[in-house]
Scaffold this active site. Sequence first.
Site, PDB file in Angstrom:
ATOM      1  N   ASP A   3     -66.369 -82.886 -81.861  1.00  0.00           N
ATOM      2  CA  ASP A   3     -67.117 -82.748 -80.698  1.00  0.00           C
ATOM      3  C   ASP A   3     -66.811 -82.035 -79.045  1.00  0.00           C
ATOM      4  O   ASP A   3     -64.956 -82.763 -79.019  1.00  0.00           O
ATOM      5  CB  ASP A   3     -67.288 -84.198 -80.880  1.00  0.00           C
ATOM      6  CG  ASP A   3     -68.327 -84.837 -79.870  1.00  0.00           C
ATOM      7  OD1 ASP A   3     -69.489 -84.488 -79.568  1.00  0.00           O
ATOM      8  OD2 ASP A   3     -68.051 -84.523 -78.318  1.00  0.00           O
ATOM      9  N   TYR A  44     -66.635 -79.884 -71.229  1.00  0.00           N
ATOM     10  CA  TYR A  44     -65.237 -80.286 -70.754  1.00  0.00           C
ATOM     11  C   TYR A  44     -64.289 -78.523 -71.043  1.00  0.00           C
ATOM     12  O   TYR A  44     -63.101 -79.253 -70.807  1.00  0.00           O
ATOM     13  CB  TYR A  44     -65.047 -80.888 -72.546  1.00  0.00           C
ATOM     14  CG  TYR A  44     -65.510 -82.293 -73.014  1.00  0.00           C
ATOM     15  CD1 TYR A  44     -66.061 -83.082 -71.957  1.00  0.00           C
ATOM     16  CD2 TYR A  44     -65.742 -82.129 -74.343  1.00  0.00           C
ATOM     17  CE1 TYR A  44     -66.607 -84.093 -72.191  1.00  0.00           C
ATOM     18  CE2 TYR A  44     -66.040 -83.495 -74.816  1.00  0.00           C
ATOM     19  CZ  TYR A  44     -67.152 -84.018 -73.582  1.00  0.00           C
ATOM     20  OH  TYR A  44     -67.421 -85.361 -74.110  1.00  0.00           O
ATOM     21  N   HIS A  77     -76.573 -83.158 -72.533  1.00  0.00           N
ATOM     22  CA  HIS A  77     -75.013 -84.385 -72.089  1.00  0.00           C
ATOM     23  C   HIS A  77     -75.446 -85.317 -71.552  1.00  0.00           C
ATOM     24  O   HIS A  77     -75.283 -86.320 -71.087  1.00  0.00           O
ATOM     25  CB  HIS A  77     -73.907 -82.837 -71.525  1.00  0.00           C
ATOM     26  CG  HIS A  77     -72.847 -84.125 -71.389  1.00  0.00           C
ATOM     27  ND1 HIS A  77     -71.498 -83.477 -71.269  1.00  0.00           N
ATOM     28  CD2 HIS A  77     -72.514 -85.379 -71.228  1.00  0.00           C
ATOM     29  CE1 HIS A  77     -70.076 -83.653 -71.624  1.00  0.00           C
ATOM     30  NE2 HIS A  77     -70.730 -85.319 -71.620  1.00  0.00           N
ATOM     31  N   LYS A 119     -72.682 -79.541 -76.315  1.00  0.00           N
ATOM     32  CA  LYS A 119     -73.178 -80.466 -75.550  1.00  0.00           C
ATOM     33  C   LYS A 119     -74.113 -79.901 -74.301  1.00  0.00           C
ATOM     34  O   LYS A 119     -73.096 -78.975 -73.780  1.00  0.00           O
ATOM     35  CB  LYS A 119     -72.892 -81.604 -74.286  1.00  0.00           C
ATOM     36  CG  LYS A 119     -72.331 -82.924 -75.968  1.00  0.00           C
ATOM     37  CD  LYS A 119     -71.486 -83.889 -75.090  1.00  0.00           C
ATOM     38  CE  LYS A 119     -70.942 -84.513 -76.324  1.00  0.00           C
ATOM     39  NZ  LYS A 119     -69.376 -84.224 -76.368  1.00  0.00           N
TER      40      LYS A 119
END
Length: 280
Positions: free
Chosen positions: A43, A48, A106, A73
């Site tokens: 994931d 990120y 997200h 996401k």
Amino acid sequence: METIRLNNGVEMPVLGYGVFQVSPDECERCVTEAIGIGYRLIDTAQAYFNEEGVGAAVKNCGVPRSELFLTTKVWISNAGYERAAASIDESLRKLQTDYVDLLLIHQAYGDYYGTYRAMENALAAGKVRAIGVSNFQKGRFVDLALHVDVKPAVNQLEVHVFSQQTGIEPYLKEYGTTLMAWSPLGQGRNGLFTNEVLAAIGNQYGKTPAQVALRYLTQRGIVAIPKSVHADRMKQNIDIFDFTLSANDMSRIASLNTNDEGNVDFNSPQLIKFLIETYG
């Protein structure tokens, strides 16, 4: 690895490896180690900033792409149909893959309806195998589910033994939406790793409190994605499928639920304003 069937028939591992706060420099190593240990669900997210590391690990790990389950996401800055569509293609490029297995919104801010339409089109085009949302609390989740053609396959929320998200479960069940846990170990807060209830139950099975906490989630049909940069902890986190918690065990752990919806109020006007003004 146990799996769960999503509402469109796609099989998803019930335990995976999350890379939130794994630095771009470390990500490829960590994901490579996780895959070698046995994780098949990875994931990540645009926000990120480590999709490239995930992609490099997946490309070079030696495990066929078809045996891996990748989640990413769409971030707030890419909200809206056109920006979301472009960002999906960019994520595929960074991940070095023709498709992702699960694509989520997200945050429930900005033009997330436009984002979801772009995701529905990506699903139809074969760029995605399943779509869903993250951090959508009850009201926004139901509103979205009522107005889209493809019902969300997943809602990823903060879920752990102290925040069990029981309040949203009936609404997820109505649409066949699977609950997915970010921070499934609560970042070790509130003494989770030394909790007396979890430790006592773990002693019955030769397991740690963390392993009991993860097993509790997976037995509830909740997908969990613990994160660690240490191989020994990765091994411990995945070693939860050789025991089954009893009904009494499950009841005792259920009693630990003290903050059902988690530590972040995603309906907070202050949070919404901050995220939109900072990242929108």
